[in-house]
Design a protein around this motif. Structure first.
Motif, PDB file in Angstrom:
ATOM      1  N   LEU A  68      45.598  29.244  39.450  1.00  0.00           N
ATOM      2  CA  LEU A  68      46.171  30.595  39.554  1.00  0.00           C
ATOM      3  C   LEU A  68      45.133  31.643  39.964  1.00  0.00           C
ATOM      4  O   LEU A  68      45.028  32.707  39.361  1.00  0.00           O
ATOM      5  N   ASP A  69      44.396  31.313  41.021  1.00  0.00           N
ATOM      6  CA  ASP A  69      43.441  32.288  41.531  1.00  0.00           C
ATOM      7  C   ASP A  69      44.016  33.009  42.753  1.00  0.00           C
ATOM      8  O   ASP A  69      43.337  33.236  43.751  1.00  0.00           O
ATOM      9  N   ASP A 110      43.780  32.445  50.093  1.00  0.00           N
ATOM     10  CA  ASP A 110      44.324  32.854  51.393  1.00  0.00           C
ATOM     11  C   ASP A 110      45.810  32.576  51.528  1.00  0.00           C
ATOM     12  O   ASP A 110      46.468  33.110  52.404  1.00  0.00           O
ATOM     13  N   LYS A 111      46.321  31.695  50.670  1.00  0.00           N
ATOM     14  CA  LYS A 111      47.736  31.329  50.789  1.00  0.00           C
ATOM     15  C   LYS A 111      48.613  32.389  50.117  1.00  0.00           C
ATOM     16  O   LYS A 111      49.825  32.411  50.325  1.00  0.00           O
ATOM     17  N   GLY A 112      47.993  33.206  49.286  1.00  0.00           N
ATOM     18  CA  GLY A 112      48.755  34.202  48.543  1.00  0.00           C
ATOM     19  C   GLY A 112      49.658  35.005  49.467  1.00  0.00           C
ATOM     20  O   GLY A 112      49.193  35.575  50.448  1.00  0.00           O
ATOM     21  N   GLY A 113      50.947  35.035  49.110  1.00  0.00           N
ATOM     22  CA  GLY A 113      51.883  35.756  49.966  1.00  0.00           C
ATOM     23  C   GLY A 113      52.759  34.828  50.767  1.00  0.00           C
ATOM     24  O   GLY A 113      53.840  35.205  51.217  1.00  0.00           O
ATOM     25  N   PRO A 167      51.833  23.352  50.824  1.00  0.00           N
ATOM     26  CA  PRO A 167      52.647  24.472  50.358  1.00  0.00           C
ATOM     27  C   PRO A 167      51.847  25.492  49.563  1.00  0.00           C
ATOM     28  O   PRO A 167      52.329  26.577  49.279  1.00  0.00           O
ATOM     29  N   VAL A 168      50.635  25.118  49.182  1.00  0.00           N
ATOM     30  CA  VAL A 168      49.808  26.003  48.367  1.00  0.00           C
ATOM     31  C   VAL A 168      48.449  26.185  49.053  1.00  0.00           C
ATOM     32  O   VAL A 168      48.293  25.809  50.209  1.00  0.00           O
ATOM     33  N   LYS A 220      40.061  36.237  56.188  1.00  0.00           N
ATOM     34  CA  LYS A 220      40.215  37.065  57.380  1.00  0.00           C
ATOM     35  C   LYS A 220      41.397  38.019  57.250  1.00  0.00           C
ATOM     36  O   LYS A 220      41.345  39.143  57.748  1.00  0.00           O
ATOM     37  N   ALA A 221      42.472  37.559  56.615  1.00  0.00           N
ATOM     38  CA  ALA A 221      43.640  38.430  56.517  1.00  0.00           C
ATOM     39  C   ALA A 221      44.602  37.882  55.479  1.00  0.00           C
ATOM     40  O   ALA A 221      44.618  36.688  55.196  1.00  0.00           O
ATOM     41  N   ARG A 222      45.397  38.749  54.900  1.00  0.00           N
ATOM     42  CA  ARG A 222      46.515  38.300  54.075  1.00  0.00           C
ATOM     43  C   ARG A 222      47.632  37.921  55.044  1.00  0.00           C
ATOM     44  O   ARG A 222      47.785  38.559  56.097  1.00  0.00           O
ATOM     45  N   PRO A 223      48.434  36.935  54.685  1.00  0.00           N
ATOM     46  CA  PRO A 223      49.442  36.466  55.639  1.00  0.00           C
ATOM     47  C   PRO A 223      50.351  37.578  56.173  1.00  0.00           C
ATOM     48  O   PRO A 223      50.696  37.590  57.347  1.00  0.00           O
TER      49      PRO A 223
END
Lengths: 826, 425
Positions: A97-98, A103-106, A198-199, A210-213
Motif C-alpha cells: 500500500l505505497d 506509478d500505477k496509482g490512479g 493490474p498493479v 515521470k507522470a501520474r496516469p
C-alpha cells in the motif's frame, strides 16, 4: 447460441462464451482481477464469483465457467459482496500500500476494486512483504511486494510471447512470481507483462516518476518501426512522449507490442534531434532559416536537373500523404529517378508477387494466421523483424496446434516455438528448398493445378530440383522437407511468411516468386483463412509500394542512381528519411556517390552520417509529430496522429515537400492529410474507396481481408548459389532494432547497444574466442573488427552480423549478396 | 484375527511382495481374461452395476465416471492411476502396492480396455520409492507374459503402462494438478470444465482413478457384482475398504475391512483400543481433510453415506484417533498449517485465507484470542468453503468446521483461560 438470464436480463450469446463475457455483452458489470481478454480463462483471484441457480451450494467463477442454455445467473447478492470484499481483505493484508509513490496509482485494479467493493478496513493482520526490488535490467522494474499473484505476467509471457520468463515459485503463502532461479529479469523486454500487470508490481523504468496516469494525454497512433503496424497509444505530458500506453481495445495487435514499440519511442525526445535547417557554407554546415534552406534546395535541384539530373531516395517511414507529396515534388523537379529502401529489397512484392498473382501485397490479414493449420516461414528472422506477428504465430501453434516449418540459413526465435521444424539450409540456397517443395507437390500429384498458368514451364525448370538432390546440396533434412511440403498440401488453411527489408537485398524477387509458386500449388492465394505474407521492414513499406515510390517510366532505381552518382553522372540527390551510408549495402559505393554528387540534400531527424555529407540538411518530424496514414504489411491503412509538436523548427516531411514544391514553382496546395488522402485515391485505385476521416481504430484494409489474385501464374525461378570460404556471412535484423533509427532509442539500445558478429559454439571454440572478444572479419576486399557473440542459432561455418549500427561498417562487407564469403580470425 | 473376507490383502504377508506366479495362482489375471471376452461397454456397465465407489477420498461411483469417458473418440486417450498418497494419516495404497502390486496392473489393464486408452501412467508419491520398484517389477513381469504391451492376451488391444514419481507436493494429489505435473508443468489445478475426460493429459481425454479403486476392479470381474456387494456389511454399499489406523491406538495398522463396519469395531477390535487405557476423544475418519468424529459417533457405520449423515466423510479411511488428553485446537492448528503450506498459492481464498485461519488458530491456541476472533473464525470458514479453485481449501475447512461444531467449548476454554487448557499435560 445460448440463452441465459443474468440479473433478470435475457441474454443470447455464443455457446463458447463464459458467464463473464455474456454479462459484459449484456452490460452487467462483474469485477475481475486475474481475467484478461486475450489470455486463456484462469479463475484464480475469485473476485468474479457469481451465483448460478443450477449450481447451488457454491459460488461459480464467472470468468472460467462457460454459459449453458437456461442458466440463471445472479451477479450481486449480499453473500457475493461479502466474498468479494473478503478477497480484497486477503489481498490487502500483505500488500505494501505505497500508493503515493507507486506509478500505477490512479489506474490500479487493486485500488479500483478496493474502492468498488468497499474494503475500507481490514479484519486481518499480517506482515507486509519485504522482498527486494528487481532492478537488474534497465527497462522493467519488478516490485513483488505489490504483486497480487494474478499470474497475468506469467501467462502472457507463455501464451502470447512464447518466451516464458516468469513462473510461480514456492507454495502456499510463500508463493511468488519469479524468474529463472529468481535471479532477476533477463529477457527480450517486450514489456507485454507490464501491459498486463493490474498493479504496480511491474513498471516501465524509463517512465518512473515521470507522470501520474491521469496527467497523460493519450493519443492513438501507429508504431513507427516495422510493417506490423501495431496500434500504439502515446502517453504525452508537457509536449513530451513519456511512455507508450497499453491498449487492447483498438488496433490490430490486441495491445501486443515488442521492445521497439514499447520502449523504442524515446528517439523522438532525443537531444540530438535536428531543430534547424543547415546549409553548407565554406565547407561547414551552418544553421539557416527555412526560407534560405528551401531556396537553396530548390535552386540546387533545378540546376542539377538541368544538368545530368536529380535522383530522389526515400525511406519507407513517411506517411502515405507525404509519399504522395514527394511524388509531386519529383514531378515538379522533373525527374523520373525515384525509389525507396535501397531499391532491391521490396522486389519480391513489386516483381515477385506482381508477376505470379498480379497483386503487389500480402494476400490476407494477420489475424487469419492464428487460425491456420500449417505455417511456413521463409528466413528465420520473422520473429526478429515483426515480433508481434511472431506472437500470432505462437498463438496459432500453442492454442490451435498449428504446425510450423522454417526454411532458413540460421535459427531464430521462431525455431524455439513448440514443434517447430527447421529446414536449415546452406546460406544462399533457401530458394532451392522452396523449389524442391514445389517439385514434390507436382511429382506426388498433391498440387492444385486447376486454373494455374505456366505449369509446363515450371515443371521443366524444376528438373534440377529433385528433393533428395536438393536436400543433399542444401543440407536440409529430406524427410522434413517432404513432410513440410505434404503438410502444406494437406492443410485446410496455411500461411507462408517472409520478411523483407534493407538487410535482405539478394534474391528477393526469386524467393518471393518461389514462395508464390508454392502458395499457388497449395491453393493459398484468395482462400479465406490462408495467406501469403510478405512483410516490409518499415512502418510504411507497403504504402511506399502502393503509392509507387518506384522508378518512374525509364527512371533510375536506387542502386542505379548511386552508381550514376559515383561515376559522376548524376548532379543531384535528395535523400529523405534514409541514411544510406549506414544502412545501404556497399558503403564504399554509397560514400563515393555522395562524395561525387555535386548537390546532396538530406531530410531526416538526426545529423546522420549521410546528412553530414549534405549540402543542405532539412530537419524533419518523427511519426509522433505527424498526421496521416501508414499502410501496414497486411494492407491495413491506419491513422497516425500527432502527439507532440516537433522540436525547434523541425517540420513534417509533408510540410517540407509542400513548401519545396511551391518554391519550385508548383501552384498546387493541399489543405491537410484528408485532402491529400482523397487525391491518393485518384492514382492508387485501391485507396479510392476510403475516406480519411472515417478510418476507425481498426484501420481499413484495401483489397479486403482476403485479397483475390488477378492472375495465378507459376513462374520458373532458378536456384540460388552458395559461396565457398572459411566462413559464410549473412546479415539481417536483430530483435531489438529496426533500421537505424532504433539506435537512437534508449530502450533497444539498453538491451543491445553494440554491433557484433555472431558465431556458433563450435566455431568460437575453434577460434578460441568468447563473448566480447574482438575478431577480424575480412571479405569483399574489406576487413572489419567486430565483437564476438557466441550463440546456438548458427550452424558451423556461418556467421551473422546485424546491420543497424552505422559505426560497425557491416555494409562495407555486404554489397547486396544473399551471403558473403569471409574469413574470421583473432 | 481379521475374520472378514480378505480381497486386496488376501496374499499379504509382512515384508514380502507377491510376484506374478503367486498372483496368478491366487486367481490373478482371471479378471482381465474375463474382461477381454466382453465389450468395453459391458465392462463399464459391470463396474457401474457393482456399486464400486472411488477409494481415493471423494467416493465418486467408478462406473459412472467411466461411463462419462469418451471411449469411442479416436486418437490418444490416457488412463492415470493416482498414487500420490499424501493425505496425512493415509498409507493404505502403499500397503497395497507393497503387498500385491499386480492387482493394480491388472485393474489398469482392464480399465484401459474398458475406456479404450492405450497409455497409462501410475503417478506415485515422491517418498514411495519402495512401491516404485515393486510396481516397475510387476509391469515388467506382466509385459513379459503378455498381460501388458502389444496385443494383450491375443486380443489385438495394446496397453502401455509407465510409473511416474511425483515431484513431491500435496497438491499433486488433485487430479488436474497431477496432469500438469505429469506434463512437466507446475502443478496448479486446472479449471473444470473442461473435465479431464474431455481435455486431460496433453489435452486428450484422460481418466484418473485411485490405486485402491483400480486394484479392486479385477476382483469384481472375477467374482461378479453380487459377490462384491455382499462383501459390505452395509446392504446399501459394496465391497471392502483398506483402513489405515493411526494415532493414539494400541495397534495403529492397516486392515482390510468391510464397508459398513462400525467405528467402535475399528477402534476397539482392530486398533486394539486407545493407548494407555485412555478414553477415545475424537478421530479423523478418513484423512486430514475429513471432519472429526467423537465418542458419540462410535456406532456409526464407516461408510460413505452414513458418515455424510453425521457431517463427516469416509475420505481415504485413514483413521487417526485422538485420546482424551488431546487439545483439538492444537490438532486443528497443526492440520491447518499443513494445508496452508501445501496450498499451491494460486487462488486467493486458499493462499491467503488459510493463512488467516492459521493466524486465528494460533491466537486461540496461545491464549491471545477474544470472542471476536472466534466469530471471525466462524465467518472465515464460510469465506473459504466453496470459494476456492480446487478442493484443497474445501478439505482444509473440514477439521476447522468440525472443531467449531464439536469443540466450541474447548475453544472458549482457551479464550477464557488465556492459555491452552491442555498445556500442563
Amino acid at each position: 447460441m445460448v440463452n441465459l438470464t443474468i440479473d433478470g436480463k435475457q441474454v443470447t450469446v455464443s455457446k463458447a462464451a463464459t458467464i463473464y463475457e455474456a454479462a459484459k455483452e449484456a452490460g452487467v458489470h462483474i469485477p475481475v482481477l486475474c481475467y484478461a481478454k486475450k489470455l486463456l480463462p484462469y479463475g484464480a483471484c475469485r473476485v468474479c464469483l457469481v451465483e448460478v441457480e443450477q449450481m447451488k451450494g457454491r459460488l461459480i467463477p464467472s470468468c472460467t465457467t462457460p454459459v449453458s442454455e437456461g442458466m440463471v445467473v445472479i451477479t450481486t447478492s449480499d453473500e457475493i459482496k461479502k466474498v468479494r470484499k473478503t478477497v480484497m481483505e486477503f489481498l490487502l493484508v500483505n500488500h505494501v500500500l505505497d500508493c503515493p509513490v507507486c506509478d500505477k496509482g490512479g489506474e490500479c485494479d487493486l485500488q479500483d476494486l478496493t474502492y468498488e467493493l468497499g474494503a475500507t478496513s481490514n479484519r486481518f493482520e499480517g506482515e507486509k512483504f519485504d522482498l527486494p526490488t528487481d532492478e537488474v535490467n534497465p527497462l522493467i522494474e519488478r516490485n513483488m511486494n505489490r504483486c497480487v499473484l494474478c499470474g497475468k505476467c506469467v501467462r502472457v509471457c507463455d501464451e502470447i510471447v512464447g518466451y516464458g520468463s516468469y513462473s510461480f515459485i514456492n507454495r502456499g503463502f510463500e508463493t511468488k512470481i519469479a524468474t529463472a532461479y529468481d535471479r532477476g529479469l533477463d529477457c527480450e523486454f517486450c514489456g507485454q507483462c507490464l501491459s498486463m500487470c493490474p498493479v504496480g508490481a511491474l513498471l516501465p523504468r524509463p517512465f518512473k516518476f515521470k507522470a501520474r496516469p491521469w496527467q497523460l494525454k493519450e493519443v492513438d497512433s501507429v508504431c513507427g518501426y516495422c510493417g506490423n503496424g501495431c496500434t500504439v497509444t502515446l502517453g504525452v505530458k508537457d509536449h513530451k512522449v513519456e511512455t507508450i500506453r497499453f491498449n487492447d481495445k483498438i488496433g490490430v495487435n490486441d495491445g501486443n507490442l515488442c521492445v521497439r514499440g514499447r520502449f523504442g519511442y524515446s528517439y523522438v525526445n532525443h537531444e540530438d534531434r535536428l531543430t534547424k535547417p543547415l546549409v553548407r557554407k565554406n565547407g561547414e554546415l551552418v544553421e539557416a532559416d527555412w526560407d534560405e534552406a528551401l531556396q537553396a534546395v530548390a535552386d540546387g535541384l533545378s540546376k542539377a536537373q538541368q544538368g545530368q539530373g536529380v535522383g530522389i531516395l526515400s525511406g519507407a517511414r513517411l506517411t502515405n500523404e507525404e509519399l504522395y507529396l514527394l511524388k509531386q515534388v519529383a514531378k515538379v523537379v522533373g525527374t523520373e529517378n525515384l525509389d525507396h529502401s535501397g531499391g532491391e529489397c521490396y522486389k519480391g512484392v513489386t516483381e515477385g508477387l506482381k508477376g505470379a498473382l498480379g497483386v503487389a501485397a500480402s494476400t490476407a490479414t494477420f489475424p487469419q494466421i492464428e487460425k491456420t493449420n500449417v505455417i511456413l516461414a521463409i528466413r528465420s528472422d520473422f520473429y526478429e523483424t515483426h515480433p508481434v506477428v511472431g506472437m500470432v504465430v505462437n498463438q496459432a501453434i500453442r492454442r490451435n496446434g498449428a504446425k510450423l516449418a522454417i526454411v532458413a540459413d540460421k535459427k531464430g526465435k521462431l525455431d524455439k516455438l513448440p514443434g517447430a521444424k527447421t529446414l536449415l539450409s546452406k546460406p544462399g540456397l533457401e530458394l532451392d528448398v522452396l523449389n524442391a517443395m514445389a517439385r514434390l507437390l507436382l511429382d506426388e500429384g498433391l498440387a492444385q493445378t486447376e486454373g494455374i498458368e505456366g505449369l509446363e514451364d515450371l515443371k521443366t525448370a524444376l528438373a534440377d530440383f529433385e528433393p533428395s538432390q536438393v536436400a543433399e546440396r542444401t543440407g536440409v533434412d529430406l524427410e522434413t522437407l517432404q513432410a513440410t511440403a505434404r503438410q502444406l498440401a494437406g492443410a485446410e488453411n496455411s500461411a507462408i511468411l517472409m520478411a523483407y527489408g534493407l538487410p535482405y537485398q539478394g534474391l528477393n524477387k526469386e524467393l518471393a516468386t518461389a514462395a508464390a509458386n508454392l502458395a499457388l500449388l497449395v491453393g493459398i492465394p484468395g482462400r479465406e483463412g490462408s495467406g501469403l505474407y510478405l512483410c516490409g521492414e518499415k512502418s510504411n513499406s507497403q504504402g511506399a509500394i502502393d503509392l509507387g515510390i518506384l522508378p518512374q517510366n525509364a527512371g533510375k532505381g536506387a542502386q542505379q542512381m548511386l552508381d550514376a552518382a559515383a561515376e559522376g553522372k548524376l548532379d543531384g540527390l535528395y535523400v529523405v528519411a534514409e541514411d544510406p551510408l549506414s544502412s545501404y549495402p556497399d558503403r564504399d559505393k554509397v560514400a563515393k556517390a555522395f562524395d561525387k554528387v555535386p548537390f546532396l540534400v538530406v531530410q531526416d531527424l538526426f545529423l546522420s552520417p549521410t546528412a553530414e555529407q549534405a549540402d543542405v540538411v532539412l530537419p524533419a518530424a518523427s511519426f509522433a509529430e505527424k498526421d496521416g496514414t501508414f499502410t501496414n504489411a497486411e494492407r491495413r491503412i491506419q491513422r497516425v496522429r500527432p502527439g507532440i509538436p516537433s522540436p525547434g523548427e523541425a517540420r513534417t516531411d509533408g510540410a517540407i515537400f509542400s513548401a519545396l514544391a511551391n518554391k519550385l514553382g508548383s501552384t498546387v496546395t493541399f489543405t491537410g492529410p484528408a485532402a491529400i488522402f482523397a487525391e491518393i485515391g485518384k492514382d492508387t485505385k485501391a485507396y479510392a474507396e476510403f475516406n480519411f476521416n472515417e478510418i476507425g481504430p481498426q484501420g481499413v484494409v484495401w483489397g479486403g481481408e482476403v485479397l483475390q489474385p488477378v492472375c495465378k501464374k507459376v513462374v520458373a525461378v532458378s536456384g540460388g548459389s552458395s559461396v565457398k570460404g572459411d566462413f559464410q556471412l549473412v546479415t539481417g535484423s536483430a530483435l531489438y532494432h529496426s533500421g537505424t533509427v532504433s539506435t537512437k532509442a534508449k530502450g533497444p539500445m539498453a538491451v543491445l547497444s553494440e554491433p557484433y558478429l555472431e558465431l556458433s559454439r563450435e566455431d568460437a571454440k575453434a577460434l578460441s574466442v568468447v563473448d566480447g572478444d574482438l575478431v577480424k572479419v575480412a571479405g569483399n576486399g574489406t576487413e572489419l573488427k567486430l565483437k564476438v557473440k557466441v550463440g546456438n542459432r548458427l550452424p558451423k561455418g556461418v556467421v551473422f552480423a546485424p546491420y543497424h549500427f552505422a559505426e560497425a561498417n557491416v555494409n562495407r562487407l555486404y554489397k547486396g549478396e544473399p551471403v558473403i564469403a569471409v574469413t574470421v580470425s583473432k | 484375527m481379521n475374520a472378514y473376507t480378505q480381497v486386496l490383502f488376501k496374499n499379504r504377508r509382512s515384508n514380502e511382495t507377491v510376484l506374478l506366479p503367486e498372483y496368478e495362482k491366487s486367481g490373478g489375471y482371471q479378471g482381465l481374461r474375463a474382461a477381454m471376452k466382453m465389450t468395453p461397454a459391458e465392462v463399464c456397465e459391470l463396474i457401474k452395476g457393482s456399486g464400486l465407489r472411488g477409494r481415493g477420498g471423494a467416493g465418486f461411483p467408478t462406473g459412472i465416471k467411466w461411463s462419462f469417458f469418451p471411449a469411442d473418440q479416436p486418437g490418444d486417450k490416457y488412463l492415470v492411476c493416482n498414487g500420490d498418497e499424501m493425505e496425512p494419516g493415509t498409507y493404505k495404497d502403499r500397503q497395497l502396492l507393497l503387498a500385491d502390486p499386480h492387482q493394480l496392473i491388472e485393474g489398469m489393464a482392464i480399465a484401459s480396455y474398458a475406456l479404450q486408452t492405450q497409455i497409462g501412467y501410475i503417478f506415485l508419491r515422491y517418498a514411495y520409492e519402495d512401491c516404485f520398484q515393486r510396481v516397475e517389477r510387476a509391469i515388467e513381469e506382466a509385459v513379459e507374459v503378455g498381460y501388458l504391451g502389444k496385443n494383450i492376451l491375443g486380443s489385438g488391444f495394446d496397453v502401455e503402462l509407465h510409473v511416474h514419481g511425483s515431484a513431491g507436493r500435496y497438491i499433486l494429489g488433485e487430479e488436474t494438478s497431477q496432469l500438469n505435473g505429469l506434463e512437466g508443468r507446475r502443478p496448479n489445478p486446472r479449471s473444470k470444465p473442461p473435465f479431464p475426460a474431455q481435455r486431460g493429459l496433453f489435452g486428450r481425454p484422460t481418466n484418473v482413478n485411485n490405486v485402491e479403486t483400480l486394484a479392486t476392479v479385477p476382483h469384481i470381474l472375477t467374482h461378479g457384482t453380487a459377490w462384491f456387494q455382499n462383501l459390505a456389511l452395509n446392504p446399501e454399499s459394496a465391497g471392502t475398504k483398506l483402513f489405515g489406523l493411526s494415532g493414539h491406538l494400541n495397534r495403529p495398522e492397516c486392515f482390510e475391512l468391510p464397508l459398513g463396519i462400525t467405528l467402535r469395531e475399528v477402534v476397539e477390535d482392530f486398533g486394539g483400543g486407545v493407548r494407555g487405557g485412555k478414553k477415545f476423544k475424537a478421530c479423523l475418519p478418513g484423512g486430514a481433510s475429513t471432519p472429526y468424529l467423537t465418542a458419540d459417533h462410535l456406532d456409526v457405520m464407516m461408510d460413505f453415506n452414513p458418515l455424510e449423515e453425521v457431517e463427516s466423510r469416509l475420505g481415504t479411511a485413514g483413521v487417526t484417533v485422538f485420546d482424551e488428553d488431546t487439545c483439538m485446537v492444537a490438532v486443528t492448528r497443526n492440520l491447518n498449517q499443513f494445508f496452508a503450506r501445501e496450498s499451491c498459492g494460486w487462488c486467493t481464498p486458499c493462499r491467503d485465507g488459510l493463512a488467516t485461519i492459521s493466524w486465528l488458530l494460533d491466537r486461540i491456541e496461545f491464549g491471545q484470542a477474544t470472542n471476536d476472533d472466534l466469530a471471525m473464525l466462524k465467518d472465515q470458514v464460510k469465506n473459504i468453503k466453496g470459494r476456492s479453485f480446487c478442493a484443497l481449501a474445501e478439505g482444509a475447512m473440514g477439521p476447522v468446521e468440525a472443531l467449531l461444531r464439536l469443540f466450541e467449548d474447548e475453544i472458549k476454554d482457551h479464550i477464557r483461560k488465556g492459555c491452552c487448557p491442555f498445556a500442563s499435560n
